[in-house]
Design a protein around this motif. Structure first.
Motif, PDB file in Angstrom:
ATOM      1  N   ASN A 102      -1.881  -8.742  -2.228  1.00 51.59           N
ATOM      2  CA  ASN A 102      -1.802  -8.706  -0.773  1.00 51.59           C
ATOM      3  C   ASN A 102      -2.625  -9.812  -0.106  1.00 51.59           C
ATOM      4  O   ASN A 102      -2.538 -10.009   1.098  1.00 51.59           O
ATOM      5  CB  ASN A 102      -2.249  -7.340  -0.246  1.00 51.59           C
ATOM      6  N   ILE A 156       1.060   7.212  -6.456  1.00 53.20           N
ATOM      7  CA  ILE A 156       0.007   8.206  -6.681  1.00 53.20           C
ATOM      8  C   ILE A 156       0.530   9.603  -6.365  1.00 53.20           C
ATOM      9  O   ILE A 156       0.316  10.557  -7.137  1.00 53.20           O
ATOM     10  CB  ILE A 156      -1.240   7.871  -5.827  1.00 53.20           C
ATOM     11  N   LEU A 215       1.930   1.876  -3.490  1.00 56.20           N
ATOM     12  CA  LEU A 215       0.837   2.470  -4.266  1.00 56.20           C
ATOM     13  C   LEU A 215       0.696   3.956  -3.940  1.00 56.20           C
ATOM     14  O   LEU A 215       0.559   4.792  -4.840  1.00 56.20           O
ATOM     15  CB  LEU A 215      -0.474   1.733  -3.963  1.00 56.20           C
ATOM     16  N   ALA A 216       0.751   4.277  -2.628  1.00 51.74           N
ATOM     17  CA  ALA A 216       0.607   5.678  -2.222  1.00 51.74           C
ATOM     18  C   ALA A 216       1.720   6.525  -2.816  1.00 51.74           C
ATOM     19  O   ALA A 216       1.481   7.626  -3.334  1.00 51.74           O
ATOM     20  CB  ALA A 216       0.611   5.783  -0.696  1.00 51.74           C
ATOM     21  N   TRP A 251       0.836  -1.212   0.000  1.00 56.94           N
ATOM     22  CA  TRP A 251       0.000   0.000   0.000  1.00 56.94           C
ATOM     23  C   TRP A 251       0.861   1.249   0.000  1.00 56.94           C
ATOM     24  O   TRP A 251       0.517   2.249  -0.653  1.00 56.94           O
ATOM     25  CB  TRP A 251      -0.949  -0.004   1.188  1.00 56.94           C
ATOM     26  N   ALA A 298      -4.239   4.755 -10.116  1.00 59.80           N
ATOM     27  CA  ALA A 298      -4.614   4.342  -8.768  1.00 59.80           C
ATOM     28  C   ALA A 298      -5.488   3.092  -8.809  1.00 59.80           C
ATOM     29  O   ALA A 298      -5.268   2.137  -8.050  1.00 59.80           O
ATOM     30  CB  ALA A 298      -5.344   5.483  -8.063  1.00 59.80           C
ATOM     31  N   VAL A 299      -6.456   3.081  -9.722  1.00 59.45           N
ATOM     32  CA  VAL A 299      -7.359   1.928  -9.797  1.00 59.45           C
ATOM     33  C   VAL A 299      -6.612   0.687 -10.279  1.00 59.45           C
ATOM     34  O   VAL A 299      -6.675  -0.379  -9.667  1.00 59.45           O
ATOM     35  CB  VAL A 299      -8.559   2.245 -10.725  1.00 59.45           C
ATOM     36  N   GLY A 318      -4.060  -0.278  -7.785  1.00 61.03           N
ATOM     37  CA  GLY A 318      -4.781  -0.590  -6.559  1.00 61.03           C
ATOM     38  C   GLY A 318      -5.315  -2.013  -6.589  1.00 61.03           C
ATOM     39  O   GLY A 318      -5.161  -2.776  -5.620  1.00 61.03           O
ATOM     40  N   VAL A 339      -2.348  -4.468  -6.342  1.00 59.45           N
ATOM     41  CA  VAL A 339      -1.803  -4.572  -4.979  1.00 59.45           C
ATOM     42  C   VAL A 339      -2.779  -5.333  -4.079  1.00 59.45           C
ATOM     43  O   VAL A 339      -2.384  -6.210  -3.291  1.00 59.45           O
ATOM     44  CB  VAL A 339      -1.496  -3.171  -4.406  1.00 59.45           C
ATOM     45  N   ALA A 340      -4.079  -5.036  -4.220  1.00 54.65           N
ATOM     46  CA  ALA A 340      -5.090  -5.713  -3.395  1.00 54.65           C
ATOM     47  C   ALA A 340      -5.064  -7.219  -3.633  1.00 54.65           C
ATOM     48  O   ALA A 340      -5.097  -8.022  -2.690  1.00 54.65           O
ATOM     49  CB  ALA A 340      -6.468  -5.138  -3.708  1.00 54.65           C
TER      50      ALA A 340
END
Lengths: 415, 263
Positions: free
Chosen positions: A243, A197, A193-194, A190, A232-233, A236, A239-240
């Motif tokens: 994870n 972005i 990802l942050a 995460w 981001a999508v 995201g 990564v989701a």
């Protein structure tokens, strides 16, 4: 095209509403500037096809596998973009990585050198090889195909000399093994990802600020937010997925593979160099017309040598990823992959004619080639089929390149 | 840029030439290509250099560009003796050559081509916005209307537009002397007119323009002076208004001689 009134200012392509920007983009695409679009389309179609044909394709385990499988290829094809952009080729990039890893393994396993200096030694070797190739191409005038074919053969011999025939040496550096086989902690994914972005928004606003300071118009800000949102999508979801636990045994496996942030950082730095620096622009200029570049006062030989040095150094990085994944270095490392890497760059939309293409194109192309390999493997088709399909895709991509080049360069009558 | 009053075609002026060549000689082995050539280029004026193939036009130009220095003779720039020993020296003296094959990179856009080799930087990275503004201003100062966007790729431009970009590039460099090698050779009628207009406006900004051309119609339309090379000798240097098409053809072919070469 109408001449318009005399006072009408000349545009910069940044004016107009979102709708006008999108239609201008579409007309550029129709004009032949397709970039990675065919490859992205191919990637989606192939993924849909394999999802329909194999229940294993879209599993979390396979997605993680695909990423690590494609990383070596991706890095090598990114390396090759630097030389393909100046319409040269480096057939030796793969085996350069192999020799670099042979040096690394000899230093760490036998000379007991710590892994960081050993890795630096391998990178320095790569830079020297690049300078050597660049010297022969740019100063002596030998075609790069011949120089690097010579090195391709010679370095296979050097690998045998260094490692002995049939020699397989285990990588005994846990840090190196971790790159391809370990994962970031869940929170690390995460954070990655942050950071992505934040960097994307920050560079977007920085560019807008600079354009405003220069008194030139900006594109609608909505387009920037659209790009950020897409990033981001997309990442995201990735990564989701990564994870979550993807293990098929009792030991949980979760998190983004460590290679992902490493590859992203290299891709980002390389892209910044190509897009924002004088060196990057001159690389494209040399690829477009070496004579025009020379007349503009660009040190063409210097640009060529630098391109080969970057390519060989990134070839070493690709070798590192390969050694990490396999967990061993052998005398044949890096031999087979180089042509796939050229194919990946071309499939992604990097023009073999030089001067056109981006690093991310090569990355997408590498994903396409890896998906073909991975998907056909899951269908338990013989390996020969995979090579046949890959070859077909390559010829198709090269045809698209030639046709689009013809289309965008051919309409000289337009006024 | 210094603005000098535009003089009507043919009016004899008393201005100091930007460049004055005197008794220029150049040989390749036993072949003497330039046999004591004189040439003057005036600010704000368009001079033509005509002559048949092999007359020595290219050799004369390459010397001015510093690519192939002359063997002997004097080059005065603003009345000061200068040795054009290298392209760098020529560029430093404000001499720009726009070659026939244009020397543009098709894969780059107009801004990138106009600034190629001397990009504006800010914090070490390319300052695209500033370059865009300056390129746009330069094109506008030359009244270029055919270009829609300065971020168009050169590959999407017509031959006339490409020539326009190449000429505008020399204007952007604040060149004082622009040498155009066959600027209209590959162009259609409308595009030729556009480029000739552009050449005129460039001269109106005070630039000394030298056009190499085979097309005498162009020469008589846009030039103030015509210089004729014949077998390595400047056989005529006259204001366009004082000569005629058939005279110039006579000088080019050697059928006529011009008595009392002017200046």
């Amino acid at each position: 095209m109408s001449a318009g009134p005399a006072a009408q200012p000349i545009g910069s392509g940044h004016e107009g509403s979102v709708r006008e920007q999108l239609s201008a983009y579409l007309s550029r695409v129709r004009g032949g500037e397709m970039g990675a679009l065919p490859a992205i389309g191919g990637f989606i179609v192939l993924s849909a096809l394999f999802t329909a044909l194999s229940p294993f394709f879209l599993t979390r385990l396979n997605i993680a596998n695909l990423l690590t499988q494609s990383a070596t290829l991706m890095m090598l094809s990114i390396a090759l973009v630097f030389v393909i952009l100046i319409s040269e080729i480096d057939l030796s990039a793969g085996v350069t990585g192999g020799v670099g890893m042979a040096i690394f393994i000899l230093l760490t396993n036998f000379a007991k050198v710590p892994w960081i200096p050993a890795l630096l030694a391998a990178l320095v070797f790569g830079l020297l090889v690049g300078a050597f190739i660049g010297f022969f191409v740019a100063k002596v005038g030998v075609p790069s195909f011949v120089v690097t074919l010579g090195l391709f053969l010679g370095f296979q011999g050097l690998q045998l000399v260094l490692l002995g025939s049939g020699g397989v040496f285990r990588v005994e550096t846990p840090e190196l093994i971790a790159i391809m086989n370990n994962n970031l902690p869940v929170w690390g994914g995460w954070v990655m990802l942050a950071v992505m972005i934040v960097i994307s928004i920050a560079t977007g606003f920085y560019d807008r600020y600079r354009r405003t300071a220069s008194g030139v118009p900006n594109r609608p800000i909505l387009l920037m937010w659209g790009k950020v949102a897409a990033l981001a999508v997309g990442f995201g979801i990735l990564v989701a997925l990564l994870n979550q636990n993807r293990s098929v045994s009792v030991l949980p496996i979760q998190g983004v593979p460590i290679v992902v942030p490493i590859a992203l950082v290299i891709l980002w730095i390389g892209t910044q160099i190509l897009d924002r620096t004088r060196f990057g622009l001159h690389l494209y200029a040399v690829g477009g017309s070496p004579e025009a570049a020379r007349r503009a006062g660009i040190n063409v030989a210097g640009i060529r040598i630098a391109a080969f040095m970057i390519c060989s150094a990134l070839g070493i990085v690709s070798g590192v990823l390969s050694a990490s994944r396999v967990g061993a270095v052998e005398a044949s490392s890096g031999r087979a992959i180089v042509l796939s890497a050229v194919a990946a760059a071309v499939v992604g939309g990097v023009s073999l004619f030089g001067g056109r293409g981006r690093l991310v194109h090569a990355a997408v192309g590498a994903l396409v080639i890896s998906v073909i390999d991975n998907g056909l493997g899951l269908l338990r088709l013989p390996a020969g089929i995979s090579l046949l399909v890959t070859g077909g895709v390559l010829v198709l991509a090269a045809t698209v390149d030639a046709v689009s080049r013809h289309r965008s360069g051919g309409n000289l009558t337009r006024t | 840029m210094v603005r000098l009053g535009r003089l009507k075609n043919g009016s004899v002026d008393v201005e100091v030439p930007i460049i004055e060549l005197t008794d220029i000689r150049k040989s390749f082995g036993p072949v003497e290509v330039l046999k004591g050539v004189n040439l003057k280029i005036y600010p704000g004026k368009v001079s033509a250099l005509v002559g048949d193939n092999g007359a020595g036009k290219s050799t004369l130009i390459k010397g001015l560009a510093g690519v192939q220095p002359y063997d002997s003779g004097e080059v005065l720039i603003d009345g000061t003796h200068t040795d054009l020993t290298s392209p760098k020296v020529a560029t430093a003296n404000g001499i720009e050559v726009v070659y026939q094959d244009l020397s543009l990179c098709e894969n780059l856009d107009i801004v990138q081509n106009m600034f190629l080799g001397r990009e504006e930087l800010r914090h070490g990275t390319i300052d695209g916005g500033r370059m865009e503004r300056e390129a746009s201003a330069t094109l506008q100062s030359l009244s270029v209307k055919t270009v829609k966007s300065v971020r168009q790729k050169v590959s999407s431009l017509s031959g006339g537009q490409r020539q326009t970009v190449a000429i505008a590039r020399s204007a952007l460099k604040k060149a004082r002397v622009v040498i155009l090698d066959e600027p209209t050779a590959a162009l259609g009628v409308a595009q030729t007119a556009q480029v000739l207009d552009l050449v005129r406006r460039l001269a109106d900004q005070g630039v000394g323009v030298l056009i190499i051309s085979h097309n005498l119609v162009d020469v008589f339309q846009v030039c103030d002076y015509v210089n004729v090379l014949y077998l390595g000798t400047m056989v005529a240097s006259v204001p366009v208004a004082e000569t005629s098409n058939s005279d110039v053809i006579g000088y080019i072919t050697g059928a006529k001689t011009y008595q009392g070469v002017s200046q």
